[in-house]
Write a protein that holds these residues in place. Sequence first.
Motif, PDB file in Angstrom:
ATOM      1  N   LEU B  38      -0.180 143.378  74.279  1.00  0.00           N
ATOM      2  CA  LEU B  38       0.345 142.736  75.484  1.00  0.00           C
ATOM      3  C   LEU B  38       0.216 141.223  75.393  1.00  0.00           C
ATOM      4  CD1 LEU B  38      -0.925 145.175  78.271  1.00  0.00           C
ATOM      5  CD2 LEU B  38       1.410 144.801  77.463  1.00  0.00           C
ATOM      6  N   ALA B  39      -0.910 140.788  74.868  1.00  0.00           N
ATOM      7  CA  ALA B  39      -1.111 139.349  74.729  1.00  0.00           C
ATOM      8  C   ALA B  39      -0.065 138.748  73.793  1.00  0.00           C
ATOM      9  CB  ALA B  39      -2.520 139.076  74.201  1.00  0.00           C
ATOM     10  N   ALA B  40       0.147 139.415  72.681  1.00  0.00           N
ATOM     11  CA  ALA B  40       1.122 138.921  71.711  1.00  0.00           C
ATOM     12  C   ALA B  40       2.518 138.894  72.316  1.00  0.00           C
ATOM     13  CB  ALA B  40       1.105 139.784  70.454  1.00  0.00           C
ATOM     14  N   ALA B  41       2.849 139.965  73.048  1.00  0.00           N
ATOM     15  CA  ALA B  41       4.172 140.056  73.668  1.00  0.00           C
ATOM     16  C   ALA B  41       4.375 138.906  74.645  1.00  0.00           C
ATOM     17  CB  ALA B  41       4.325 141.398  74.383  1.00  0.00           C
ATOM     18  N   ARG B  42       3.361 138.645  75.397  1.00  0.00           N
ATOM     19  CA  ARG B  42       3.450 137.560  76.368  1.00  0.00           C
ATOM     20  C   ARG B  42       3.613 136.224  75.658  1.00  0.00           C
ATOM     21  NH1 ARG B  42       0.483 139.860  80.319  1.00  0.00           N
ATOM     22  NH2 ARG B  42      -1.245 139.813  78.842  1.00  0.00           N
ATOM     23  N   ALA B  43       2.787 136.048  74.659  1.00  0.00           N
ATOM     24  CA  ALA B  43       2.828 134.779  73.930  1.00  0.00           C
ATOM     25  C   ALA B  43       4.192 134.540  73.300  1.00  0.00           C
ATOM     26  CB  ALA B  43       1.744 134.776  72.859  1.00  0.00           C
ATOM     27  N   ALA B  44       4.786 135.599  72.782  1.00  0.00           N
ATOM     28  CA  ALA B  44       6.065 135.449  72.083  1.00  0.00           C
ATOM     29  C   ALA B  44       7.246 135.573  73.038  1.00  0.00           C
ATOM     30  CB  ALA B  44       6.177 136.499  70.982  1.00  0.00           C
ATOM     31  N   HIS B  45       6.949 135.743  74.335  1.00  0.00           N
ATOM     32  CA  HIS B  45       8.019 135.936  75.319  1.00  0.00           C
ATOM     33  C   HIS B  45       8.916 137.098  74.951  1.00  0.00           C
ATOM     34  CE1 HIS B  45       7.233 131.581  76.353  1.00  0.00           C
ATOM     35  NE2 HIS B  45       7.002 132.234  77.456  1.00  0.00           N
ATOM     36  N   TYR B  46       8.272 138.158  74.541  1.00  0.00           N
ATOM     37  CA  TYR B  46       9.062 139.325  74.124  1.00  0.00           C
ATOM     38  C   TYR B  46       9.795 139.955  75.303  1.00  0.00           C
ATOM     39  CZ  TYR B  46      10.187 144.104  72.904  1.00  0.00           C
ATOM     40  OH  TYR B  46      10.845 145.289  72.742  1.00  0.00           O
ATOM     41  N   ARG B  47      11.054 140.291  75.070  1.00  0.00           N
ATOM     42  CA  ARG B  47      11.813 141.095  76.022  1.00  0.00           C
ATOM     43  C   ARG B  47      12.538 142.170  75.228  1.00  0.00           C
ATOM     44  NH1 ARG B  47      12.583 139.594  81.312  1.00  0.00           N
ATOM     45  NH2 ARG B  47      11.018 138.036  81.791  1.00  0.00           N
ATOM     46  N   PRO B  48      12.503 143.382  75.706  1.00  0.00           N
ATOM     47  CA  PRO B  48      13.162 144.463  74.960  1.00  0.00           C
ATOM     48  C   PRO B  48      14.668 144.266  74.918  1.00  0.00           C
ATOM     49  CG  PRO B  48      12.505 145.214  77.131  1.00  0.00           C
ATOM     50  CD  PRO B  48      11.905 143.850  76.950  1.00  0.00           C
ATOM     51  N   ASN B  49      15.257 144.758  73.884  1.00  0.00           N
ATOM     52  CA  ASN B  49      16.716 144.763  73.775  1.00  0.00           C
ATOM     53  C   ASN B  49      17.227 146.005  74.500  1.00  0.00           C
ATOM     54  OD1 ASN B  49      19.317 145.434  72.849  1.00  0.00           O
ATOM     55  ND2 ASN B  49      19.067 144.004  71.164  1.00  0.00           N
TER      56      ASN B  49
END
Lengths: 340, 340
Positions: B38-49
């Motif tokens: 979750l931290a990584a996703a937040r940091a990378a501004h991940y959004r699913p396709n």
Amino acid sequence: MPVTLHDLAREVGVSIATVSRALSGAPGVAEETRQRVLAAARAAHYRPNVMAQRLQKQRTDTLGIIVPTSSTRFGDPFFGDFLAGVGDKAIEHEYDLLVSTRAPEADELHTYERMVRERRVDGLIVISTRPHDERILYLLEQNFPFVAFGRSDIDAEFPYLDVDGEYGMYHATRYLIALGHRRIAYISAPYTFMYSTHRLQGYRKALAEHNIPFDEQLIAIGDLRDRSGYNLTRDFLSRENPPSAIIACNDWMASGAIGAARDMGLTVGQDLSILGFDDVPLAQIVHPRLTTVHQPAYEAGWHICDMLIRLLRQETLEQRHVLLQPELIVRESCGPRATS
Amino acid sequence: MPVTLHDLAREVGVSIATVSRALSGAPGVAEETRQRVLAAARAAHYRPNVMAQRLQKQRTDTLGIIVPTSSTRFGDPFFGDFLAGVGDKAIEHEYDLLVSTRAPEADELHTYERMVRERRVDGLIVISTRPHDERILYLLEQNFPFVAFGRSDIDAEFPYLDVDGEYGMYHATRYLIALGHRRIAYISAPYTFMYSTHRLQGYRKALAEHNIPFDEQLIAIGDLRDRSGYNLTRDFLSRENPPSAIIACNDWMASGAIGAARDMGLTVGQDLSILGFDDVPLAQIVHPRLTTVHQPAYEAGWHICDMLIRLLRQETLEQRHVLLQPELIVRESCGPRATS
DNA sequence: AGTATAGATGAAAACGTTTACGATGTCAAG
DNA sequence: CTTGACATCGTAAACGTTTTCATCTATACT
């Protein structure tokens, strides 16, 4: 359950690559094979799975528009016509149109992020632009394709189509001045809309040109609904030196103004002149029929959508900034200043 | 360019399956790992396709509605409100809303096929139902989820929400009868709309209950626009034995009727009573303010969308057939029959 | 006959997810 | 010590396309 390329391939006895090529009209497949594939596709009622196509092509072939339902704007027929124009153009080029109302509690930008970052749409139409419009800044920053309906005052270039509110109000005001009016009240839209400023400019410009001093007291701000037009008009008319004409920033407020004048025993078009903006169907129904500035809603939507599609197709826009000149529609709600 | 599950997996040092599970909240992933993801996703501004999700899940999470722009219906604020209700409900449950205007030249069913066969949407909202509605028959045959706004007379069951037009017109007519009217003209909507029949039923029922013979001569069919209300009213009033009241099937025609009466020197509410249907904002603006039957457009859209979503989620609908009872809004356009 | 060329086709990777299944490790109970 | 249960995680298949690349065949040319 639905039939796929794979099914067709097995049916015809070729590979799915060939089927794909045959159906898409790509070169490199024998005419005879193509016919066999097409026949099989027709027989099986094959339809491509668009989600698979979209994933593969990295395009959604979808346009988005976000509308605030809380505001008065959605119930407004102006908006319906605009949307109809957008929709007709979109389907003409086989684009889907995603209409999203903004979740009222949610941050507005969140809705835009949803569209942009999750790649739900290829491009966006931004409506009712505002001063220092954060939505536009966001899209610019993300380098996301969009066309705005309306300008903004931000320090960056972006493609837009706008109806020249200054031009419209300028001519409307001149028209009233020509009829002899000197004290012309003005019911503005909230300044959160960019067009408010432009229209007010047109009003001021016309006054200045005729050496009529700008009077702050004659400016009021309505909420675009007829009720506020009614109230503000009653307010204006009960002053000691009432205006002889009132301009409202949309037809709803103008209609409210007509109601107020009637309730106060004035004959609109004689004792008091009232002028609107938009030229929604309502304008022809109220009595007296409203003199107003015509905004070509359907055409605007149509044109904006056209611009956006060209943008997405990398075609160069002949004009990135379109300014439509609205026309004054003279009906019966304005007349010469009563010589009392 | 945008960051994918794969990127996150590499970043955190786990497999993409774990990342997917962590993000979706699925069980089977250690709390500590989940936090790292979750931290990584937040940091990378991940959004699913979303397109990839849709292909995988075989669901589009999209609702569709097809609107005919050629008809008068789109510019109608009634429709805008309806759409706002649908849109608000849709976004509340994270559904996208696909609005398609029907390409005018194209076969109407073609647009529905596009939606259904190419799986662009999970469910459809069908509006302005018609007698023997082929769209409904098609969707039923395809076993495709939908909810209709309005009933039909076809020989099959399907989920719908409708405003009880018979009930509304029945009470409206009774109201006029109670005011002493006996010759009540009726401007119908085209019979291509299912609701026309229902509303006419209500009118006839009220007449029958009061032993007033049904007079074919007092029935006219308008096109829902104010112009036709105007023309038909002039027509009625210039007969030798004119009606003392007129009911129109929507507020636009009723407003046209008001204009006609005024032009013929009659005072609406005294010399002639006029009653509308829908209660669009216009009804409160015309003079005299229109007595009309209120249709809760926003709520109807909201409710229909809710029904459709429940249908898609396999929840059992407590009611597959909802009939809303519209309310008569008494304003000033109707009065006792003039005792001439 | 040998070879270059063009046309037709198929194999396979890719798009970015979800999820069934299997592998591994840990721990408690027998 | 063995066994089983359970938690955790990775591998790989799947969703249905498009497209690159390689392969194959037939034709035309030397």
